[in-house]
Design a protein around this motif. Sequence first.
Motif, PDB file in Angstrom:
ATOM      1  N   ALA A 155       5.334   6.324   6.358  1.00 19.73           N
ATOM      2  CA  ALA A 155       5.107   5.521   7.564  1.00 19.73           C
ATOM      3  C   ALA A 155       4.977   6.419   8.788  1.00 19.73           C
ATOM      4  O   ALA A 155       5.824   7.270   9.039  1.00 19.73           O
ATOM      5  N   ASP A 156       3.916   6.232   9.519  1.00 19.47           N
ATOM      6  CA  ASP A 156       3.700   6.974  10.756  1.00 19.47           C
ATOM      7  C   ASP A 156       3.736   5.936  11.889  1.00 19.47           C
ATOM      8  O   ASP A 156       2.779   5.179  12.072  1.00 19.47           O
ATOM      9  N   LEU A 179       0.832  -1.213   0.000  1.00 18.90           N
ATOM     10  CA  LEU A 179       0.000   0.000   0.000  1.00 18.90           C
ATOM     11  C   LEU A 179       0.865   1.261   0.000  1.00 18.90           C
ATOM     12  O   LEU A 179       0.559   2.251  -0.673  1.00 18.90           O
ATOM     13  N   MET A 180       1.970   1.209   0.751  1.00 22.26           N
ATOM     14  CA  MET A 180       2.870   2.367   0.796  1.00 22.26           C
ATOM     15  C   MET A 180       3.524   2.569  -0.569  1.00 22.26           C
ATOM     16  O   MET A 180       3.707   3.707  -1.015  1.00 22.26           O
ATOM     17  N   LYS A 181       3.874   1.473  -1.223  1.00 30.43           N
ATOM     18  CA  LYS A 181       4.468   1.590  -2.565  1.00 30.43           C
ATOM     19  C   LYS A 181       3.475   2.211  -3.544  1.00 30.43           C
ATOM     20  O   LYS A 181       3.870   2.842  -4.527  1.00 30.43           O
ATOM     21  N   ALA A 182       2.188   2.024  -3.241  1.00 29.19           N
ATOM     22  CA  ALA A 182       1.150   2.622  -4.085  1.00 29.19           C
ATOM     23  C   ALA A 182       0.857   4.062  -3.639  1.00 29.19           C
ATOM     24  O   ALA A 182      -0.093   4.686  -4.118  1.00 29.19           O
ATOM     25  N   GLY A 183       1.650   4.563  -2.674  1.00 29.05           N
ATOM     26  CA  GLY A 183       1.535   5.961  -2.264  1.00 29.05           C
ATOM     27  C   GLY A 183       0.604   6.211  -1.098  1.00 29.05           C
ATOM     28  O   GLY A 183       0.309   7.355  -0.758  1.00 29.05           O
ATOM     29  N   LYS A 184       0.119   5.143  -0.438  1.00 29.00           N
ATOM     30  CA  LYS A 184      -0.820   5.319   0.664  1.00 29.00           C
ATOM     31  C   LYS A 184      -0.083   5.337   2.008  1.00 29.00           C
ATOM     32  O   LYS A 184       0.726   4.458   2.273  1.00 29.00           O
ATOM     33  N   LYS A 185      -0.380   6.327   2.813  1.00 28.96           N
ATOM     34  CA  LYS A 185       0.246   6.405   4.143  1.00 28.96           C
ATOM     35  C   LYS A 185      -0.268   5.279   5.034  1.00 28.96           C
ATOM     36  O   LYS A 185      -1.441   4.900   4.941  1.00 28.96           O
ATOM     37  N   GLN A 186       0.598   4.771   5.896  1.00 25.83           N
ATOM     38  CA  GLN A 186       0.202   3.710   6.807  1.00 25.83           C
ATOM     39  C   GLN A 186       0.576   4.088   8.234  1.00 25.83           C
ATOM     40  O   GLN A 186       1.658   4.643   8.470  1.00 25.83           O
ATOM     41  N   ARG A 187      -0.323   3.768   9.160  1.00 28.80           N
ATOM     42  CA  ARG A 187      -0.078   4.069  10.579  1.00 28.80           C
ATOM     43  C   ARG A 187       0.254   2.762  11.310  1.00 28.80           C
ATOM     44  O   ARG A 187      -0.535   1.808  11.251  1.00 28.80           O
ATOM     45  N   LEU A 213      11.906  -0.415  15.758  1.00 27.15           N
ATOM     46  CA  LEU A 213      13.130   0.098  15.127  1.00 27.15           C
ATOM     47  C   LEU A 213      13.412  -0.622  13.809  1.00 27.15           C
ATOM     48  O   LEU A 213      13.853  -0.004  12.831  1.00 27.15           O
ATOM     49  N   ASN A 214      13.137  -1.922  13.768  1.00 29.13           N
ATOM     50  CA  ASN A 214      13.341  -2.669  12.527  1.00 29.13           C
ATOM     51  C   ASN A 214      12.373  -2.211  11.442  1.00 29.13           C
ATOM     52  O   ASN A 214      12.744  -2.149  10.267  1.00 29.13           O
ATOM     53  N   LEU A 215      11.148  -1.893  11.835  1.00 29.86           N
ATOM     54  CA  LEU A 215      10.189  -1.356  10.856  1.00 29.86           C
ATOM     55  C   LEU A 215      10.725  -0.050  10.269  1.00 29.86           C
ATOM     56  O   LEU A 215      10.755   0.126   9.046  1.00 29.86           O
ATOM     57  N   ALA A 216      11.160   0.858  11.163  1.00 30.63           N
ATOM     58  CA  ALA A 216      11.670   2.160  10.704  1.00 30.63           C
ATOM     59  C   ALA A 216      12.848   1.951   9.754  1.00 30.63           C
ATOM     60  O   ALA A 216      12.949   2.628   8.708  1.00 30.63           O
ATOM     61  N   PHE A 217      13.740   1.009  10.082  1.00 31.72           N
ATOM     62  CA  PHE A 217      14.911   0.746   9.247  1.00 31.72           C
ATOM     63  C   PHE A 217      14.491   0.211   7.875  1.00 31.72           C
ATOM     64  O   PHE A 217      14.985   0.665   6.835  1.00 31.72           O
ATOM     65  N   GLU A 218      13.558  -0.748   7.882  1.00 25.79           N
ATOM     66  CA  GLU A 218      13.119  -1.348   6.612  1.00 25.79           C
ATOM     67  C   GLU A 218      12.434  -0.311   5.719  1.00 25.79           C
ATOM     68  O   GLU A 218      12.634  -0.319   4.499  1.00 25.79           O
ATOM     69  N   PHE A 219      11.655   0.566   6.311  1.00 24.98           N
ATOM     70  CA  PHE A 219      10.977   1.597   5.506  1.00 24.98           C
ATOM     71  C   PHE A 219      11.997   2.562   4.902  1.00 24.98           C
ATOM     72  O   PHE A 219      11.867   2.998   3.758  1.00 24.98           O
ATOM     73  N   LYS A 220      13.026   2.871   5.690  1.00 27.48           N
ATOM     74  CA  LYS A 220      14.069   3.775   5.194  1.00 27.48           C
ATOM     75  C   LYS A 220      14.828   3.105   4.040  1.00 27.48           C
ATOM     76  O   LYS A 220      15.108   3.757   3.018  1.00 27.48           O
ATOM     77  N   GLN A 221      15.143   1.833   4.196  1.00 32.56           N
ATOM     78  CA  GLN A 221      15.857   1.105   3.142  1.00 32.56           C
ATOM     79  C   GLN A 221      15.038   1.085   1.847  1.00 32.56           C
ATOM     80  O   GLN A 221      15.590   1.120   0.756  1.00 32.56           O
ATOM     81  N   ARG A 222      13.713   1.000   2.000  1.00 32.45           N
ATOM     82  CA  ARG A 222      12.832   0.944   0.828  1.00 32.45           C
ATOM     83  C   ARG A 222      12.413   2.344   0.361  1.00 32.45           C
ATOM     84  O   ARG A 222      11.576   2.465  -0.527  1.00 32.45           O
ATOM     85  N   LYS A 223      12.956   3.380   1.018  1.00 42.76           N
ATOM     86  CA  LYS A 223      12.615   4.781   0.739  1.00 42.76           C
ATOM     87  C   LYS A 223      11.095   5.025   0.862  1.00 42.76           C
ATOM     88  O   LYS A 223      10.484   5.721   0.052  1.00 42.76           O
ATOM     89  N   LEU A 224      10.531   4.413   1.866  1.00 44.30           N
ATOM     90  CA  LEU A 224       9.095   4.574   2.115  1.00 44.30           C
ATOM     91  C   LEU A 224       8.835   5.258   3.457  1.00 44.30           C
ATOM     92  O   LEU A 224       7.691   5.370   3.887  1.00 44.30           O
ATOM     93  N   ASP A 225       9.915   5.711   4.108  1.00 44.09           N
ATOM     94  CA  ASP A 225       9.764   6.226   5.477  1.00 44.09           C
ATOM     95  C   ASP A 225       8.849   7.448   5.554  1.00 44.09           C
ATOM     96  O   ASP A 225       8.202   7.672   6.581  1.00 44.09           O
TER      97      ASP A 225
END
Lengths: 484, 53
Positions: free
Chosen positions: A202-203, A158-166, A187-199
């Motif tokens: 992500a809220d 969903l984030m890759k499709a541009g939708k914000k996720q909480r 912390l692992n979620l935050a890291f994975e989102f950053k690696q995928r440039k989706l941070d």
Amino acid sequence: MKIVILGAGISGHTAAAFLKRKLGRHHEVTVISPSQYYQWIPSNIWVGVGKMSVDQVRFKLSKVYDRWGIIFKQAKAMTIHPEGDQEIKTGFVTIEYTSDGDSGKQERVPYDFLVNATGPKLNFAATPGLGPDKNSLSVCSCDHAIHTWEELQKSIALMKAGKKQRFLIGTGHPKATCQGAAFEYALNLAFEFKQRKLDHLADITWISNEYEVGDFGMGGAFIKRGGYITSTKVFTESVLAEHNIRWIKRAGITNVEPGIAQYELLDGTSSFVEFDFAMLIPAFAGQGLKAFSITEEDITSRLFAPSGFMLVDADYTPKPFEEWSIRDWPEKYQNPAFPNIYATGIAFAPPHSISKPMKSPNGTEIFPSPPRTGMPSGVIGKVVAQNISEIIQKGGSGHKHLANMGKMGAACIVSAGYSMTKGLGATMTVSPIVPDWEKYPEWGRDINATVGEIGVAGHWIKLFLHYMFLHKAKGYPFWWLLPE
Amino acid sequence: MAEKKISKAYRDEFYPPIPTKMTKYWRTNLIYQFFKFVKLNFKIMRMVVKGHS
């Protein structure tokens, strides 16, 4: 002699391994566990973010036990009969098989020594709407972690499709523990989102029953850092802020509905937080075993505390926080009513929490229960195995080996991202686990033994420990030389 | 339309210390971290040995 161990987690498996090693072929060691697998639970975090497969964190117990000569019964314990009955003169346990072929079959297993290492019951039912079958996710078991990863992939899509996720991560009950595992997951979620440039989509919100973040169920700690002695509150808030994770502290989640978690704060006010994905740790309880005397009288209260955890040589006298002492904590893990019964790991009833008990004006207790996972669980399992084997081999009732959590240190490696070059881990050590205010009046612990460091070295250590502890658990060469 | 940036001022997350670029660099400098790895393992082992009575 027959030694029966209930549970094959970190503590039970360690106890079984050392008992068999010390007692050899002349004595019978039996392990009873409802699961056919040993799980290295600390690495479930990585299963939950898709960085490890389930087969990397678990293996079949029967392979190891066949090699060691340990009898393995895939079953759950139902009742304990410490005095035996008219037929069986020693204590025995009734079990019900969970394996495919024998599911539902019951058996009575006699023992001379019993080690209760059943771990916690994941008490999702204590919070309405909580749990993988309802409205939140968990990483407390391999199966939960796989399910969580499946759900996370949907959020990532969903984030890759541009939708914000909480994302809501933390404790799912006013008295839950294991804040460390949930913190790692955030912390692992935050890291994975950053690696995928989706941070940016992500809220992430951290919600916890701690009085201050960084309490981790052990009343927080103090570390030498940057020329100051700093609380883990500052350390933890810094890590959360750096990863753009907001936090709600002093919060006890009281109800989880689809997409909404309701909580009460320590000041008595209530509020709610909306989410698209929630990973919340449940309350822990004992497994609910019952105990009966030789006359079939219910003697559960002689073996177990009301929480379902087993009574041991702790001082359970209720007393205010200011009067707590490390002497309240058990050393032998022996049941006072039946000296041939021991409880190790999470299965023993702690005398009280480590964090200060707190109550809202509405009477809701909001504070972490004491953690007893990982290193202390392994150490306690080993110490109990050493004592039992020495009593069997040398006679007497002495307990040469002691493991008081007020004297024992612990290392906690908090994963903050899985990558050999860019990953992060926070290495935290405390000594002792339970603050000793008499010995260390200023900080409660040895400030020189307390460490808090963040870096890729922490990730290497966590990964190294993963392979080292699985090597040990599988009984590979020189396993007994590796520490708990 | 660009999304409006919301200020963190006066929120909890506004106050904690945040690592500088240099601190972040050292966290992933492999040579420096190798020495940290050795040092931290030594500290953990010392505590583990002390913890076993």
